[in-house]
Design an enzyme around this catalytic site. Structure first.
Site, PDB file in Angstrom:
ATOM      1  N   ILE A   5      -2.675  -7.643   6.927  1.00  0.00           N
ATOM      2  CA  ILE A   5      -3.434  -8.321   5.993  1.00  0.00           C
ATOM      3  C   ILE A   5      -3.801  -7.806   4.627  1.00  0.00           C
ATOM      4  CG2 ILE A   5      -5.574  -9.614   5.452  1.00  0.00           C
ATOM      5  CD1 ILE A   5      -5.514 -10.774   8.344  1.00  0.00           C
TER       6      ILE A   5
ATOM      7  N   TYR B  21      -0.911   4.196  10.855  1.00  0.00           N
ATOM      8  CA  TYR B  21      -1.231   3.148  11.874  1.00  0.00           C
ATOM      9  C   TYR B  21      -0.109   2.616  12.681  1.00  0.00           C
ATOM     10  CZ  TYR B  21      -5.475   1.896   9.019  1.00  0.00           C
ATOM     11  OH  TYR B  21      -6.367   2.215   8.353  1.00  0.00           O
TER      12      TYR B  21
ATOM     13  N   ASP C 168     -19.724 -12.432  21.226  1.00  0.00           N
ATOM     14  CA  ASP C 168     -19.152 -10.959  21.692  1.00  0.00           C
ATOM     15  C   ASP C 168     -19.834 -10.694  23.010  1.00  0.00           C
ATOM     16  OD1 ASP C 168     -18.162  -8.387  19.874  1.00  0.00           O
ATOM     17  OD2 ASP C 168     -19.836  -7.831  21.573  1.00  0.00           O
TER      18      ASP C 168
ATOM     19  N   LYS D 170       1.774   1.853   7.497  1.00  0.00           N
ATOM     20  CA  LYS D 170       2.314   1.115   8.759  1.00  0.00           C
ATOM     21  C   LYS D 170       3.313   1.714   9.646  1.00  0.00           C
ATOM     22  CE  LYS D 170       1.078  -2.111   9.699  1.00  0.00           C
ATOM     23  NZ  LYS D 170      -0.213  -2.761  10.610  1.00  0.00           N
TER      24      LYS D 170
ATOM     25  N   HIS E 223      -0.440   1.204  16.520  1.00  0.00           N
ATOM     26  CA  HIS E 223      -0.504   0.260  17.538  1.00  0.00           C
ATOM     27  C   HIS E 223       0.344   0.272  18.722  1.00  0.00           C
ATOM     28  CE1 HIS E 223      -3.687  -1.161  14.596  1.00  0.00           C
ATOM     29  NE2 HIS E 223      -2.950  -0.952  13.796  1.00  0.00           N
TER      30      HIS E 223
ATOM     31  N   ASP F 269      -1.795  -7.169  15.598  1.00  0.00           N
ATOM     32  CA  ASP F 269      -1.321  -6.022  15.632  1.00  0.00           C
ATOM     33  C   ASP F 269      -1.200  -4.973  16.958  1.00  0.00           C
ATOM     34  OD1 ASP F 269      -3.642  -5.199  14.870  1.00  0.00           O
ATOM     35  OD2 ASP F 269      -3.165  -4.352  13.057  1.00  0.00           O
TER      36      ASP F 269
ATOM     37  N   GLU G 129      -5.619   4.559  14.025  1.00  0.00           N
ATOM     38  CA  GLU G 129      -6.441   3.752  14.552  1.00  0.00           C
ATOM     39  C   GLU G 129      -7.222   4.090  15.989  1.00  0.00           C
ATOM     40  OE1 GLU G 129      -2.691   2.638  16.534  1.00  0.00           O
ATOM     41  OE2 GLU G 129      -3.326   3.190  14.340  1.00  0.00           O
TER      42      GLU G 129
ATOM     43  N   ARG H 111       0.911  -0.993   0.028  1.00  0.00           N
ATOM     44  CA  ARG H 111      -0.079   0.061   0.199  1.00  0.00           C
ATOM     45  C   ARG H 111       0.804   1.186   0.002  1.00  0.00           C
ATOM     46  NH1 ARG H 111      -3.473  -1.808   5.357  1.00  0.00           N
ATOM     47  NH2 ARG H 111      -1.398  -2.451   5.835  1.00  0.00           N
TER      48      ARG H 111
END
Length: 374
Positions: A301, A94, A198, A75, A96, A270, A118, A15
């Site tokens: 992914i 992102y 859930d 990333k 994390h 992640d 995120e 990406r």
């Protein structure tokens, strides 16, 4: 503002942070965009197309980092990029961080202003910059799981949809959010027997309604998870606590109870993963075995479908990138509470409560940290 787009270097991460259309919008607004040569090739964007959109093509990541006031990525930076980061530089990607202490310490030490896609979160709890990648990861999780259930790839030799006279495969999805919902949609479309677990009963009621009862819904507790996992051929971890480390829901003992050749796939890897036996893998070496169960834990992914993923990501991020560039960081955050929640690190302080809790570190409110920059 000078905005930099380096080429992604994570294993098979194809990406790119901005489409040519995104570049054109920023340039039209008066900003300068630096794109590392070759950054968009795998997503279908050539250097010439970026040039036509108004970007400046630079030969290396070092050139991007050395000159850009804001770095936009897909990333998190890897260790070989740490030394390129500069004090006061805005990093928007992102991150994390709750599952990555090394990167967190680096960003603190280098004085980087770190905005995490995120954790940009609206008042209703929605995550506008995480949602498009969660949709892709959820949909891909089932097709990946189906692939590794094939015997030549280490699986039990199960066809998820079954055939007349032979039962369909069993898919268990932990979490009924965006990833879980999209995974359930695809698994049902393949004809699998699908269970979603859930803690949010209202969410389970909603999924039961929209799938007209074709989905098996179960309230989350240890006993229910243990029994569902034991019977499953494919388990998909889809648990998210925004900004925080994922809770461990599936234990080593539960994995050992599964039939050999079953598959577990943790989309939450992640953020640390919700399966005790999970650890990050790569697209190059995506799986490993524990108790004879195939484990897939690639953190990026959507990087495998870069054309789709880059457009989906840029569609969501461009408005927020533009806000920071047009208004300046302090004003953009002051005017948008959702964007302010994206600020994880500023002026050597942790400015997101979940990240601070993960490392037992003091939390500094965003506006207080921003004041330290001036």
């Amino acid at each position: 503002m000078i905005i930099g787009v380096p080429r992604e270097i994570k294993d098979q991460e194809y990406r790119v942070a901005l489409t040519t259309g995104g570049v054109e919008s920023l340039v039209h607004a008066g900003h300068q965009v630096l794109v590392e040569s070759g950054a968009g090739l795998a997503s279908g964007f050539s250097d010439d197309q970026y040039l036509e959109s108004g970007a400046h093509i630079v030969p290396s990541a070092a050139d991007v980092y050395a000159n850009a006031e804001m770095i936009v990525k897909v990333k998190e930076p890897l260790s070989q990029e740490y030394d390129l980061l500069r004090p006061g530089q805005i990093l928007f990607t992102y991150l994390h961080l709750a599952a990555n202490e090394e990167l967190t310490r680096c960003l603190l030490d280098r004085g980087v202003v770190a905005l995490a896609y995120e954790t940009v979160q609206r008042a209703d709890g929605s995550l506008p910059l995480l949602t498009p990648m969660s949709e892709i990861a959820g949909r891909m999780a089932v097709q990946i799981g189906a692939h590794f259930l094939e015997y030549p790839h280490g699986g039990r030799g199960i066809l998820l949809g079954g055939v007349p006279g032979v039962r369909a495969g069993s898919v268990v999805i932990l979490g009924a959010g965006t990833v879980g919902t999209n995974a359930a949609q695809v698994a049902l479309g393949l004809g699998a027997r699908v269970t979603v677990i859930d803690i949010n009963l209202d969410r389970l009621r909603y999924l039961d309604f929209v799938t007209q009862g074709r989905l098996n819904t179960i309230a989350s507790n240890r006993r229910n998870i243990m029994e569902a996992v034991r019977r499953a051929e494919l388990v998909i971890g889809a648990v998210l606590v925004p900004g925080a480390k994922a809770p461990t829901l599936v234990t080593d003992e539960m994995i050992a109870s599964m039939a050999p050749g079953s598959v577990v796939l943790d989309v939450a890897v992640d953020q640390g993963g919700c399966i005790e036996t999970i650890h990050p893998t790569t697209h190059t070496a995506p799986t490993y075995l524990v108790h004879g169960v195939v484990h897939y834990a690639v953190p990026n992914i959507p990087g495998a479908v870069p054309r789709t993923a880059t457009y989906a990501l840029s569609n969501a991020t461009l408005a927020y990138i533009s806000a920071v560039a047009n208004k300046g960081l302090a004003q953009a955050l002051a005017e948008d509470a959702a964007l302010e929640r994206g600020l994880n690190i500023c002026a050597g302080r942790i400015t997101h409560q979940a990240v601070a809790r993960a490392f037992h570190t003091p939390y500094t409110p965003p506006q207080e940290a921003l004041a330290l920059l001036s």
